[in-house]
Design a protein around this motif. Structure first.
Motif, short mmCIF file in Angstrom:
data_model
loop_
_atom_site.label_atom_id
_atom_site.label_comp_id
_atom_site.label_asym_id
_atom_site.label_seq_id
_atom_site.Cartn_x
_atom_site.Cartn_y
_atom_site.Cartn_z
N SER A 193 0.83 -1.20 0.00
CA SER A 193 0.00 0.00 0.00
C SER A 193 0.86 1.26 0.00
CB SER A 193 -0.93 0.02 1.21
OG SER A 193 -0.19 -0.05 2.40
N HIS A 253 1.07 -15.21 2.45
CA HIS A 253 1.30 -14.08 1.54
C HIS A 253 0.27 -14.10 0.40
CE1 HIS A 253 5.73 -13.64 2.98
NE2 HIS A 253 4.87 -13.03 3.77
N GLU A 292 7.54 -17.37 9.55
CA GLU A 292 8.91 -16.88 9.33
C GLU A 292 9.78 -17.28 10.52
OE1 GLU A 292 10.02 -14.95 6.64
OE2 GLU A 292 12.04 -14.65 7.45
N LYS A 326 0.24 -4.25 14.27
CA LYS A 326 -0.79 -4.62 13.27
C LYS A 326 -2.04 -5.14 13.98
CE LYS A 326 2.73 -5.68 9.90
NZ LYS A 326 2.67 -5.14 8.62
N1 NAP Z 1 13.34 -12.43 9.19
C1 NAP Z 1 12.97 -11.20 9.47
O1 NAP Z 1 13.60 -10.52 10.25
C2 NAP Z 1 11.75 -10.63 8.80
C3 NAP Z 1 11.22 -9.42 9.27
C4 NAP Z 1 10.12 -8.90 8.64
C5 NAP Z 1 9.54 -9.55 7.56
N2 NAP Z 1 10.04 -10.71 7.11
C6 NAP Z 1 9.43 -11.44 5.98
O2 NAP Z 1 8.96 -10.54 5.01
C7 NAP Z 1 7.56 -10.80 4.79
C8 NAP Z 1 6.85 -9.50 4.47
O3 NAP Z 1 6.95 -8.64 5.61
P1 NAP Z 1 5.94 -7.46 5.84
O4 NAP Z 1 6.31 -6.83 7.15
O5 NAP Z 1 5.86 -6.60 4.63
O6 NAP Z 1 4.56 -8.29 6.01
P2 NAP Z 1 3.07 -7.74 6.08
O7 NAP Z 1 3.04 -6.40 6.70
O8 NAP Z 1 2.23 -8.80 6.69
O9 NAP Z 1 2.65 -7.53 4.56
C9 NAP Z 1 2.72 -8.47 3.56
C10 NAP Z 1 1.85 -7.94 2.38
O10 NAP Z 1 0.48 -8.12 2.67
C11 NAP Z 1 -0.21 -6.88 2.68
N3 NAP Z 1 -1.17 -6.89 3.78
C12 NAP Z 1 -0.92 -7.11 5.09
N4 NAP Z 1 -2.08 -7.10 5.80
C13 NAP Z 1 -3.08 -6.88 4.92
C14 NAP Z 1 -4.50 -6.75 5.04
N5 NAP Z 1 -5.11 -6.86 6.22
N6 NAP Z 1 -5.24 -6.51 3.94
C15 NAP Z 1 -4.63 -6.39 2.73
N7 NAP Z 1 -3.28 -6.49 2.54
C16 NAP Z 1 -2.51 -6.74 3.63
C17 NAP Z 1 0.88 -5.84 2.90
O11 NAP Z 1 0.49 -4.60 2.39
P3 NAP Z 1 0.94 -3.18 3.06
O12 NAP Z 1 1.89 -2.59 2.10
O13 NAP Z 1 -0.33 -2.41 3.16
O14 NAP Z 1 1.53 -3.47 4.41
C18 NAP Z 1 2.03 -6.45 2.13
O15 NAP Z 1 1.89 -6.23 0.75
C19 NAP Z 1 7.08 -11.44 6.09
O16 NAP Z 1 5.91 -12.19 5.93
C20 NAP Z 1 8.24 -12.28 6.44
O17 NAP Z 1 8.21 -13.47 5.70
C21 NAP Z 1 11.15 -11.24 7.72
#
Ligand code: NAP
Length: 349
Positions: A193, A253, A292, A326
């Motif tokens: 977003s 995802h 994760e 969140k």
């Molecule tokens: N190892 C680590 O340290 C670490 C840390 C962080 C993340 N990660 C990995 O990276 C991945 C992505 O991280 P993230 O923080 O971007 O995850 P996220 O906030 O859950 O978002 C994943 C995607 O889904 C969308 N989304 C989330 N909730 C939604 C909702 N209620 N309705 C519609 N769309 C929604 C988000 O859009 P928006 O753009 O609106 O948020 C984004 O495009 C994680 O799942 C994880 O696998 C790893």
């Protein structure tokens, strides 16, 4: 907008003019034609934008349409201040308050027809996709440099040699698979977003991801590395955990992607789908973080390497902070949010 402004002003003038012009011959009320429904005059807004720090007036916008969005106001502000393109503007109602969303509509905000907004410069911006690609390509390449033992890492006699432990090769495959998956998801799955983030964040994020990748890879691929204490059995269990969580993470995802129609920024409550990996949504708000965490726990068990355990712990802390945020937003935004859910760990956290 100006055309509409003129129309509205003209209408007003006509009405006023009618009251001062020579009166028309009076007609008895019964014979009068039913009056046409009066057109509602558009009330235009005046918008002033002040610097959130100094309170200096930066811009004054006249005759802004009531249904103008914050995104449109940002574009108007950008015209007078070309150095601050819309993505680097934060527009707020309160100097220390939250940034308004681009899709917020002027007339729906708690402001009068003379609205005052506060501006903060978010700094140079970079697109999220570029950020993720940079963040994830780094660990992939860095890990492989250690795996292939390129010169200047270990003693020269080990240059381009390979480990005799099969777990080291398996770990390299898992690590590479994880980051290739993330890269592909960034390109083809996620519907973000936010278009951009501050450029300075990329240095912080890359230090985190690249630094940890180098630290982990150094020890796992070290010529003196010793395989896990319980041998093959431990590695097999770890691999199952790792793969299970990778599939789970991918499934979440996909479920999140399907919540948001292409090109929109809609945020909905995620629910379990037909895919059993998503059933964890019954208990957790951010199961992608749960999976994760599981993946990295699997990788820790597989490699039995302390830097990996440390990376898992730091990632867990970071994801817990995000998941709690969140979760709070879901509770605030949706009154019917399922009460059984926890942010990241069912019933615990
Ligand atoms: N190892 C680590 O340290 C670490 C840390 C962080 C993340 N990660 C990995 O990276 C991945 C992505 O991280 P993230 O923080 O971007 O995850 P996220 O906030 O859950 O978002 C994943 C995607 O889904 C969308 N989304 C989330 N909730 C939604 C909702 N209620 N309705 C519609 N769309 C929604 C988000 O859009 P928006 O753009 O609106 O948020 C984004 O495009 C994680 O799942 C994880 O696998 C790893």
């Amino acid at each position: 907008m100006d055309a509409l402004a003129l129309e509205a002003t003209g209408g007003k003038k006509k009405a006023n003019g009618a009251s001062v012009a020579a009166p028309l011959p009076a007609q008895p009320p019964a014979k009068r034609k039913p009056a046409k429904k009066a057109k509602k005059a558009v009330v235009f807004f005046e918008v002033e934008i002040l610097d959130a720090k100094t309170k200096d007036k930066l811009c004054f916008l006249d005759k802004v349409e009531p249904n103008a969005t914050i995104g449109e106001i940002k574009s108007m502000f950008h015209r007078s201040h070309p150095q601050w393109y819309p993505a680097r503007q934060s527009i707020r109602l309160d100097p220390k308050g939250k940034s308004l969303k681009d899709e917020d509509v002027l007339q729906h905000l708690p402001v009068g027809t003379t609205a005052t907004f506060y501006f903060r410069d978010l700094g140079a911006q970079i697109s999220w996709v570029t950020v993720f690609l940079t963040e994830y390509t780094g660990p992939l390449v860095i890990y492989l440099m250690f795996y292939f033992r390129v010169p200047f890492i270990y003693a020269p006699k080990y240059d381009f040699t390979t480990s005799k432990h099969w777990v080291v090769h398996l770990a390299c495959m898992c690590h590479s698979f994880h980051y290739v998956k993330r890269l592909l998801e960034t390109l083809f799955v996620h519907r973000f977003s936010h278009g951009t983030m501050p450029l300075r964040n990329i240095f912080k994020n890359c230090t985190y991801y690249w630094g940890f990748a180098a630290w982990m890879a150094y020890y796992i691929n070290h010529p003196l590395y010793t395989p896990p204490i319980y041998g093959e059995q431990q590695i097999r269990i770890a691999l199952i955990i790792f793969l299970f969580c990778q599939i789970g993470n991918f499934s979440i995802h996909i479920a999140l992607r399907n919540l948001r129609p292409p090109g929109s920024k809609t945020r909905k409550i995620p629910y379990p789908t037909k895919n059993p990996f998503t059933w964890i949504f019954l208990l957790v708000s951010c199961p992608n973080y749960t999976y994760e965490l599981g993946s990295w726990l699997g990788f820790t068990l597989m490699t039995q390497c302390l830097p990996v355990a440390f990376f898992t712990l730091v990632g867990f802390i970071q994801m817990t902070v995000w998941a709690k945020g969140k979760h709070r937003s879901y509770l605030k935004e949706f009154r019917d949010y399922p009460p059984l859910r926890s942010p990241i760990l069912p019933f615990v956290l």
